[in-house]
Design a protein around this motif. Sequence first.
Motif, PDB file in Angstrom:
ATOM      1  N   ASP A 155       0.824  -1.216   0.000  1.00  0.00           N
ATOM      2  CA  ASP A 155       0.000   0.000   0.000  1.00  0.00           C
ATOM      3  C   ASP A 155       0.854   1.260   0.000  1.00  0.00           C
ATOM      4  OD1 ASP A 155      -2.182  -1.639   0.033  1.00  0.00           O
ATOM      5  OD2 ASP A 155      -2.746  -1.232   2.123  1.00  0.00           O
ATOM      6  N   ASP A 156       2.087   1.157   0.502  1.00  0.00           N
ATOM      7  CA  ASP A 156       2.945   2.340   0.582  1.00  0.00           C
ATOM      8  C   ASP A 156       3.376   2.838  -0.792  1.00  0.00           C
ATOM      9  OD1 ASP A 156       2.746   2.115   3.312  1.00  0.00           O
ATOM     10  OD2 ASP A 156       4.651   1.037   3.541  1.00  0.00           O
ATOM     11  N   TYR A 157       3.260   1.986  -1.802  1.00  0.00           N
ATOM     12  CA  TYR A 157       3.694   2.374  -3.148  1.00  0.00           C
ATOM     13  C   TYR A 157       2.606   3.117  -3.925  1.00  0.00           C
ATOM     14  CZ  TYR A 157       7.601  -0.864  -2.439  1.00  0.00           C
ATOM     15  OH  TYR A 157       8.712  -1.492  -1.954  1.00  0.00           O
ATOM     16  N   ILE A 158       1.373   2.991  -3.510  1.00  0.00           N
ATOM     17  CA  ILE A 158       0.262   3.512  -4.306  1.00  0.00           C
ATOM     18  C   ILE A 158       0.327   5.020  -4.451  1.00  0.00           C
ATOM     19  CG2 ILE A 158      -2.256   3.721  -4.410  1.00  0.00           C
ATOM     20  CD1 ILE A 158      -2.420   0.996  -3.018  1.00  0.00           C
ATOM     21  N   GLU A 163       4.241   4.240 -12.730  1.00  0.00           N
ATOM     22  CA  GLU A 163       2.789   4.401 -12.788  1.00  0.00           C
ATOM     23  C   GLU A 163       2.093   3.046 -12.918  1.00  0.00           C
ATOM     24  OE1 GLU A 163      -0.847   6.389 -12.718  1.00  0.00           O
ATOM     25  OE2 GLU A 163       1.188   7.051 -12.212  1.00  0.00           O
ATOM     26  N   CYS A 164       2.681   2.127 -13.688  1.00  0.00           N
ATOM     27  CA  CYS A 164       2.049   0.815 -13.855  1.00  0.00           C
ATOM     28  C   CYS A 164       1.985   0.060 -12.525  1.00  0.00           C
ATOM     29  CB  CYS A 164       2.807  -0.007 -14.898  1.00  0.00           C
ATOM     30  SG  CYS A 164       4.563  -0.289 -14.504  1.00  0.00           S
ATOM     31  N   LEU A 165       2.986   0.207 -11.686  1.00  0.00           N
ATOM     32  CA  LEU A 165       2.965  -0.429 -10.372  1.00  0.00           C
ATOM     33  C   LEU A 165       1.900   0.196  -9.485  1.00  0.00           C
ATOM     34  CD1 LEU A 165       4.111  -2.204  -8.090  1.00  0.00           C
ATOM     35  CD2 LEU A 165       5.834  -0.420  -7.699  1.00  0.00           C
ATOM     36  N   ARG A 166       1.826   1.510  -9.493  1.00  0.00           N
ATOM     37  CA  ARG A 166       0.865   2.199  -8.645  1.00  0.00           C
ATOM     38  C   ARG A 166      -0.574   1.866  -9.036  1.00  0.00           C
ATOM     39  NH1 ARG A 166       2.241   8.352  -8.845  1.00  0.00           N
ATOM     40  NH2 ARG A 166       0.606   8.379  -7.254  1.00  0.00           N
ATOM     41  N   ASN A 198      12.138  -3.507 -12.660  1.00  0.00           N
ATOM     42  CA  ASN A 198      11.824  -3.393 -14.091  1.00  0.00           C
ATOM     43  C   ASN A 198      10.325  -3.623 -14.349  1.00  0.00           C
ATOM     44  OD1 ASN A 198      12.325  -2.975 -16.795  1.00  0.00           O
ATOM     45  ND2 ASN A 198      12.934  -5.090 -17.190  1.00  0.00           N
ATOM     46  N   PHE A 199       9.507  -2.833 -13.682  1.00  0.00           N
ATOM     47  CA  PHE A 199       8.054  -2.963 -13.823  1.00  0.00           C
ATOM     48  C   PHE A 199       7.578  -2.450 -15.168  1.00  0.00           C
ATOM     49  CE2 PHE A 199       8.893  -2.518  -9.255  1.00  0.00           C
ATOM     50  CZ  PHE A 199       8.229  -3.610  -8.745  1.00  0.00           C
ATOM     51  N   SER A 200       6.542  -3.097 -15.680  1.00  0.00           N
ATOM     52  CA  SER A 200       5.905  -2.628 -16.917  1.00  0.00           C
ATOM     53  C   SER A 200       4.511  -3.220 -16.995  1.00  0.00           C
ATOM     54  CB  SER A 200       6.719  -3.011 -18.148  1.00  0.00           C
ATOM     55  OG  SER A 200       6.677  -4.411 -18.354  1.00  0.00           O
ATOM     56  N   ALA A 201       3.695  -2.620 -17.860  1.00  0.00           N
ATOM     57  CA  ALA A 201       2.320  -3.112 -18.061  1.00  0.00           C
ATOM     58  C   ALA A 201       2.255  -4.177 -19.134  1.00  0.00           C
ATOM     59  CB  ALA A 201       1.417  -1.931 -18.423  1.00  0.00           C
ATOM     60  N   PHE A 228       3.925  -6.595 -14.908  1.00  0.00           N
ATOM     61  CA  PHE A 228       5.014  -7.553 -15.109  1.00  0.00           C
ATOM     62  C   PHE A 228       6.284  -6.975 -14.478  1.00  0.00           C
ATOM     63  CE2 PHE A 228       1.904  -8.031 -18.431  1.00  0.00           C
ATOM     64  CZ  PHE A 228       1.753  -9.393 -18.570  1.00  0.00           C
ATOM     65  N   ALA A 229       7.183  -7.858 -14.083  1.00  0.00           N
ATOM     66  CA  ALA A 229       8.408  -7.414 -13.420  1.00  0.00           C
ATOM     67  C   ALA A 229       9.478  -8.494 -13.531  1.00  0.00           C
ATOM     68  CB  ALA A 229       8.132  -7.085 -11.956  1.00  0.00           C
ATOM     69  N   ASP A 230      10.676  -8.139 -13.121  1.00  0.00           N
ATOM     70  CA  ASP A 230      11.776  -9.096 -13.056  1.00  0.00           C
ATOM     71  C   ASP A 230      11.937  -9.572 -11.618  1.00  0.00           C
ATOM     72  OD1 ASP A 230      12.248  -8.730 -15.729  1.00  0.00           O
ATOM     73  OD2 ASP A 230      13.912  -7.326 -15.443  1.00  0.00           O
TER      74      ASP A 230
END
Length: 211
Positions: A108-111, A118-121, A205-208, A163-165
């Motif tokens: 929740d701290d990342y939102i 932005e994709c993670l949030r 390495n987050f992405s949508a 998606f992420a690594d």
Amino acid sequence: MGSLIRSMARRQARTSTVARPAVPWVAYAPPAAVEVVDTPPAIKPDKGLLGGSCNRTACQAPGATWVHADSGAHYCRSCALEINRWARRDHGTLLCSPIKPVEPRHCDDYIDDPAQPECLRRFLAYNRLPAAAKYPTDNESYNARMEEYLGCAMWRDPVPALFADHAGRRVRVVMASRFGDVGITTNLDAERGYVARVAVDDLSNFSATPA
């Protein structure tokens, strides 16, 4: 009886005259003096670091989680308690104290953190909503009452993917838990069903999209 005694005497006499093999003479030399070299132990690269090897050179045991108040070096529990024993005796105080492990950040701290992708949030914002807020209906009057009841807006955008690594592999994040971790799977086509739960800190390495 006399003849028996005489026979045994003759046999003993013959035996005593048999030549015995000579035993070779071996010179004895005292052992050479062994020079004892006091070699100091090798210094480990993580000596004195948090979670590394104990800062006491003669110890250097793994798991140094006690910090010295003066030097800032880290010791294993046994050495830290020994230091405290002497410090209490000589100075009436304690020098070493345990360090509590740092808890990973709750998802929740990342939102609301603008420094995060932005994709993670968006993914976390959606997945941490109450279930009723994820599925708006065609009845806006009902939606408005539900939003008032839930205290949050209904999600009207497409369901976000993430998606992420992780550990050198591309994974898909399919769940965000109220306990603060997320669920991941190596099946990039799966929308649900995680195979492992990890902290967001363990991902990068987050992405949508998968690529």
